[in-house]
Design an enzyme around this catalytic site. Structure first.
Site, short mmCIF file in Angstrom:
data_model
loop_
_atom_site.label_atom_id
_atom_site.label_comp_id
_atom_site.label_asym_id
_atom_site.label_seq_id
_atom_site.Cartn_x
_atom_site.Cartn_y
_atom_site.Cartn_z
N ASP A 151 60.35 -2.04 -15.34
CA ASP A 151 59.33 -1.40 -16.35
C ASP A 151 58.74 -0.12 -15.48
O ASP A 151 58.16 -0.14 -14.26
CB ASP A 151 58.29 -2.42 -16.60
CG ASP A 151 57.13 -1.77 -17.36
OD1 ASP A 151 57.02 -0.68 -17.72
OD2 ASP A 151 56.21 -2.48 -17.83
N HIS A 209 59.00 -1.12 -21.26
CA HIS A 209 57.74 -1.51 -21.22
C HIS A 209 57.48 -2.46 -22.66
O HIS A 209 56.17 -2.84 -22.67
CB HIS A 209 56.73 -0.39 -21.24
CG HIS A 209 55.16 -0.81 -20.84
ND1 HIS A 209 54.99 -1.41 -19.87
CD2 HIS A 209 54.24 -0.19 -21.69
CE1 HIS A 209 53.50 -1.47 -20.06
NE2 HIS A 209 53.10 -1.16 -20.94
N SER A 232 50.18 -4.55 -22.35
CA SER A 232 49.64 -3.21 -21.66
C SER A 232 48.00 -3.03 -21.49
O SER A 232 47.36 -4.03 -21.12
CB SER A 232 50.06 -2.16 -22.49
OG SER A 232 50.14 -0.79 -21.63
#
Length: 243
Positions: free
Chosen positions: A194, A223, A73
């Site tokens: 996602d 995610h 991320s």
């Protein structure tokens, strides 16, 4: 690692990798796992550059050479910046659910409208605990309730006064121009579904990154494949790292 200390630390993926490699995991200064809340300064950490500098300092202090950085991320873009600043410290980037920008524009699909981001930030600021529960349920594969609960607990350990500026940094960031400066090999790992990062983002990143880059798709939702699909993730890492 997103908004919490949910990297490979504490997962089966981490333990399997540690059998083959020297693995270093760490928590960003805003993490709820960090005991000293004064380590996070929202003014200092108003850009990804400050986080990248921390990463570089850590790598140097540990005397690590030619490292493979697995960045999940927001940590993916932090890793990109770190490799631009000090490319000799890294030999490969593995970008897991990373995104250079989350807001849509005329020529770019980031996944969110500006109004949606404003609503998310409002929820974080005014009802953090409820937002943390809802965000965990939305972003972690619902078929794995234990992982949903694990991430929820991670989020709730954060201090709201740290969560708000970090969320603003993440959701309003635009690091698209950064990608063209990344010269080392990259593996972009994406799940099939996602809600935070659409698949078009992975394709965009591959086109923009100057170094050799490939995309690996993990057939799972959410995610956080390091939590919910660790065997598939290990299989991908095995192909990339050669084990």
């Amino acid at each position: 690692m997103g908004l919490a200390e949910t990297s490979l630390s504490g997962t089966k993926s981490f333990h399997q990798l540690a059998l083959r490699y020297r693995v270093l995991v760490f928590d960003w200064s805003f993490s709820g796992a960090v005991k000293d809340p004064n380590l996070f300064d929202p003014v200092k950490y108003s850009s990804f550059d400050a986080f990248a500098d921390d990463l570089i300092t850590l790598v140097e202090e540990m005397n690590l050479k030619s490292s493979v950085l697995v960045g999940h991320s927001m940590s993916g873009m932090i890793g990109c910046i770190a490799t631009i600043k000090r490319p000799e410290l890294f030999k490969r980037l593995i970008l897991l659910g990373a995104s250079p920008r989350y807001i849509n524009s005329e020529d770019y699909e980031g996944g969110f409208k500006n109004s949606e981001i404003e609503q998310i930030l409002s929820n974080i600021e005014f009802n953090f605990q409820e937002w943390a529960s809802n965000f965990a349920s939305l972003t972690v594969d619902a078929n794995d309730p234990l992982s949903v609960e694990k991430f929820k607990k991670c989020l709730k350990r954060m201090r709201p006064e740290a969560a708000v500026p970090v969320a603003k940094l993440i959701f309003f960031s635009d690091e698209r121009d950064t990608l063209e400066k990344v010269m080392i090999p990259c593996t972009i790992i994406q799940t099939t579904n996602d809600i935070v990062v659409p698949n078009s983002v992975a394709e965009y990143m591959q086109k923009k990154i100057k170094g050799k880059s490939t995309i690996e798709i993990i057939d799972t939702d959410g995610h956080f494949p390091q939590l919910t699909a660790h065997l598939q993730l290990l299989e991908v890492l095995g192909r990339v790292l050669g084990f």
